[in-house]
Design an enzyme around this catalytic site. Structure first.
Site, PDB file in Angstrom:
ATOM      1  N   ASP A  77       0.818  -0.998  -0.003  1.00 62.34           N
ATOM      2  CA  ASP A  77      -0.028   0.071  -0.075  1.00 62.34           C
ATOM      3  C   ASP A  77       0.886   1.258   0.100  1.00 62.34           C
ATOM      4  O   ASP A  77       0.493   2.306  -0.538  1.00 62.34           O
ATOM      5  CB  ASP A  77      -1.005   0.044   1.324  1.00 62.34           C
ATOM      6  CG  ASP A  77      -2.096  -0.874   0.975  1.00 62.34           C
ATOM      7  OD1 ASP A  77      -2.249  -1.356   0.105  1.00 62.34           O
ATOM      8  OD2 ASP A  77      -2.872  -1.333   2.163  1.00 62.34           O
ATOM      9  N   GLY A  78       1.971   1.093   0.650  1.00 63.12           N
ATOM     10  CA  GLY A  78       3.027   2.422   0.845  1.00 63.12           C
ATOM     11  C   GLY A  78       3.405   2.681  -0.657  1.00 63.12           C
ATOM     12  O   GLY A  78       3.472   3.987  -1.133  1.00 63.12           O
ATOM     13  N   LYS A  82       2.834   6.026  -3.028  1.00 63.49           N
ATOM     14  CA  LYS A  82       3.882   7.032  -3.745  1.00 63.49           C
ATOM     15  C   LYS A  82       3.815   6.973  -5.277  1.00 63.49           C
ATOM     16  O   LYS A  82       3.889   8.162  -5.602  1.00 63.49           O
ATOM     17  CB  LYS A  82       5.251   6.306  -3.528  1.00 63.49           C
ATOM     18  CG  LYS A  82       5.560   6.300  -2.095  1.00 63.49           C
ATOM     19  CD  LYS A  82       7.152   5.719  -1.828  1.00 63.49           C
ATOM     20  CE  LYS A  82       7.518   5.480  -0.323  1.00 63.49           C
ATOM     21  NZ  LYS A  82       8.610   4.781  -0.171  1.00 63.49           N
ATOM     22  N   THR A 192      -8.873   3.402   7.038  1.00 70.74           N
ATOM     23  CA  THR A 192      -8.119   1.984   7.527  1.00 70.74           C
ATOM     24  C   THR A 192      -6.826   1.951   7.898  1.00 70.74           C
ATOM     25  O   THR A 192      -6.285   0.837   8.187  1.00 70.74           O
ATOM     26  CB  THR A 192      -8.602   0.801   6.657  1.00 70.74           C
ATOM     27  OG1 THR A 192      -8.110   1.137   5.235  1.00 70.74           O
ATOM     28  CG2 THR A 192      -9.945   0.533   6.254  1.00 70.74           C
ATOM     29  N   ALA A 193      -6.050   3.330   7.761  1.00 70.56           N
ATOM     30  CA  ALA A 193      -4.620   3.062   8.024  1.00 70.56           C
ATOM     31  C   ALA A 193      -4.606   3.776   9.261  1.00 70.56           C
ATOM     32  O   ALA A 193      -4.935   3.467  10.554  1.00 70.56           O
ATOM     33  CB  ALA A 193      -4.187   3.979   7.236  1.00 70.56           C
ATOM     34  N   TYR A 194      -3.680   4.905   9.567  1.00 67.45           N
ATOM     35  CA  TYR A 194      -3.301   5.549  10.705  1.00 67.45           C
ATOM     36  C   TYR A 194      -4.487   6.009  11.792  1.00 67.45           C
ATOM     37  O   TYR A 194      -4.349   5.936  12.961  1.00 67.45           O
ATOM     38  CB  TYR A 194      -2.234   6.698  10.393  1.00 67.45           C
ATOM     39  CG  TYR A 194      -1.507   7.465  11.609  1.00 67.45           C
ATOM     40  CD1 TYR A 194      -1.436   6.747  12.841  1.00 67.45           C
ATOM     41  CD2 TYR A 194      -1.101   8.738  11.288  1.00 67.45           C
ATOM     42  CE1 TYR A 194      -0.421   7.320  13.714  1.00 67.45           C
ATOM     43  CE2 TYR A 194      -0.477   9.501  12.398  1.00 67.45           C
ATOM     44  CZ  TYR A 194      -0.192   8.854  13.632  1.00 67.45           C
ATOM     45  OH  TYR A 194       0.491   9.313  14.421  1.00 67.45           O
ATOM     46  N   SER A 195      -5.572   6.687  11.028  1.00 69.24           N
ATOM     47  CA  SER A 195      -6.675   7.131  11.734  1.00 69.24           C
ATOM     48  C   SER A 195      -7.391   5.857  12.525  1.00 69.24           C
ATOM     49  O   SER A 195      -7.692   5.937  13.876  1.00 69.24           O
ATOM     50  CB  SER A 195      -7.533   7.773  10.746  1.00 69.24           C
ATOM     51  OG  SER A 195      -8.922   7.976  11.693  1.00 69.24           O
ATOM     52  N   LEU A 196      -7.397   4.742  11.803  1.00 70.76           N
ATOM     53  CA  LEU A 196      -8.033   3.584  12.544  1.00 70.76           C
ATOM     54  C   LEU A 196      -7.288   3.032  13.744  1.00 70.76           C
ATOM     55  O   LEU A 196      -7.646   2.736  14.698  1.00 70.76           O
ATOM     56  CB  LEU A 196      -8.025   2.244  11.396  1.00 70.76           C
ATOM     57  CG  LEU A 196      -8.812   1.063  12.083  1.00 70.76           C
ATOM     58  CD1 LEU A 196     -10.235   1.302  12.260  1.00 70.76           C
ATOM     59  CD2 LEU A 196      -8.597   0.029  10.944  1.00 70.76           C
ATOM     60  N   ALA A 216      -3.676  10.449  20.655  1.00 71.64           N
ATOM     61  CA  ALA A 216      -3.333  10.670  22.130  1.00 71.64           C
ATOM     62  C   ALA A 216      -4.055  11.804  22.809  1.00 71.64           C
ATOM     63  O   ALA A 216      -3.336  12.636  23.360  1.00 71.64           O
ATOM     64  CB  ALA A 216      -2.040  10.278  22.577  1.00 71.64           C
TER      65      ALA A 216
END
Length: 295
Positions: A77-78, A82, A192-196, A216
């Site tokens: 996915d990364g 890009k 479905t990435a960092y937010s999840l 946090a």
């Protein structure tokens, strides 16, 4: 160029040796169809010099010096993120070949290469438009070399610094001031990435929304909020460290304390190829392993 001859632009990262055989298989298949093969220079050098693979292609290109009917992303996915950045406003449909791990965005596994690429010639595929967002300062300056994100844009504290203060407005209407390690603005694609991982919701494609998720937060009442993607999100960051990080799909840059960042929908989408038998909720269930009994 003959309209029956398709042109493919290949992109990939330069650290997964196992992808070399996959790209060779794809190119060999496409050459049987007289396709034109363009390869990004760093990826070409990795395959030919690093992996010692004899790769016959139409042209090797650099930067944005390419035009194609399809862009092929070799990796996870990364790598696809890009590739979407490189394609930019060209709006070329992107095919993700999964040589990575999770592969939520990538539609083709190595075992499916011939079936998938045959479908391109029979028209048995779909192209889905995915919203892209852009970040700039209040003075209109782009904050990175490529300020566009398919997944998310995050404003984050630096290293071991204290929490940052993020005064946030939606369409110039004050929302709240977050005291947190950071805040993530995500598209449905990036939900479905960092937010999840920070407690944000999964957002289905084509919903026309963005989500703000605190990282946090100091207050438990600072919950994720979903807003229309027509909104302009304005954030002013204060930090005891006198600087903070802005990460655009993982590409980070340091900004000075007090900088105001505006995030809004880009004027063009990223176009991702999907094959007809694959559906979003099936992919979601399988990748997230929902309902799997691990006992």
């Amino acid at each position: 160029m003959n309209k029956d001859i398709l042109r493919f632009a290949f992109f990939g990262n330069e650290y997964q040796a196992k992808k070399s055989q996959a790209v060779y298989k794809i190119i060999a298949f496409l050459q049987q169809r007289d396709a034109e093969i363009l390869v990004d220079k760093p990826f070409y050098e990795f395959i030919t010099e690093g992996q010692h693979l004899d790769l016959s292609v139409t042209r090797v290109f650099e930067g944005d010096d390419f035009e194609a009917d399809f862009a092929v992303s070799m990796g996870g996915d990364g790598t696809l993120l890009k590739t979407a950045t490189r394609v930019g406003e060209k709006k070329i449909p992107i095919i993700g070949v999964n040589i990575g791990r999770l592969g939520f965005l990538t539609a083709v596994n190595p075992s499916e290469i011939e079936k998938a690429f045959s479908a391109l010639y029979t028209g048995d595929y779909l192209v889905h438009d995915h919203s892209v967002i852009k970040a700039e300062t209040d003075e209109g300056d782009e904050i990175t070399g490529s300020p566009y994100a398919l997944n998310d844009i995050a404003l984050l504290k630096r290293d071991n610094a204290s929490m940052i203060s993020i005064r946030t407005s939606i369409n110039d209407e004050y929302l709240m001031t977050y005291q947190a390690d950071g805040i993530i603005v995500t598209t449905p694609t990036g939900s479905t990435a960092y937010s999840l991982s920070n407690g944000g919701p999964v957002i289905a494609p084509d919903t026309g929304t963005l989500c703000l998720t605190a990282v946090a937060p100091h207050s438990l009442t600072a919950r994720p909020i979903v807003v229309p993607d027509s909104c302009v999100i304005t954030m002013k960051v204060e930090s005891r460290n006198h600087s903070f990080l802005a990460a655009v799909d993982g590409r980070s840059v340091s900004l000075n304390d007090g900088t105001v960042v505006r995030i809004f929908k880009a004027p063009y989408p990223a176009r991702i190829v999907r094959f007809s038998e694959r559906r979003y909720f099936t992919t979601l269930r399988e990748k997230m392993m929902w309902g799997m009994d691990q006992r």
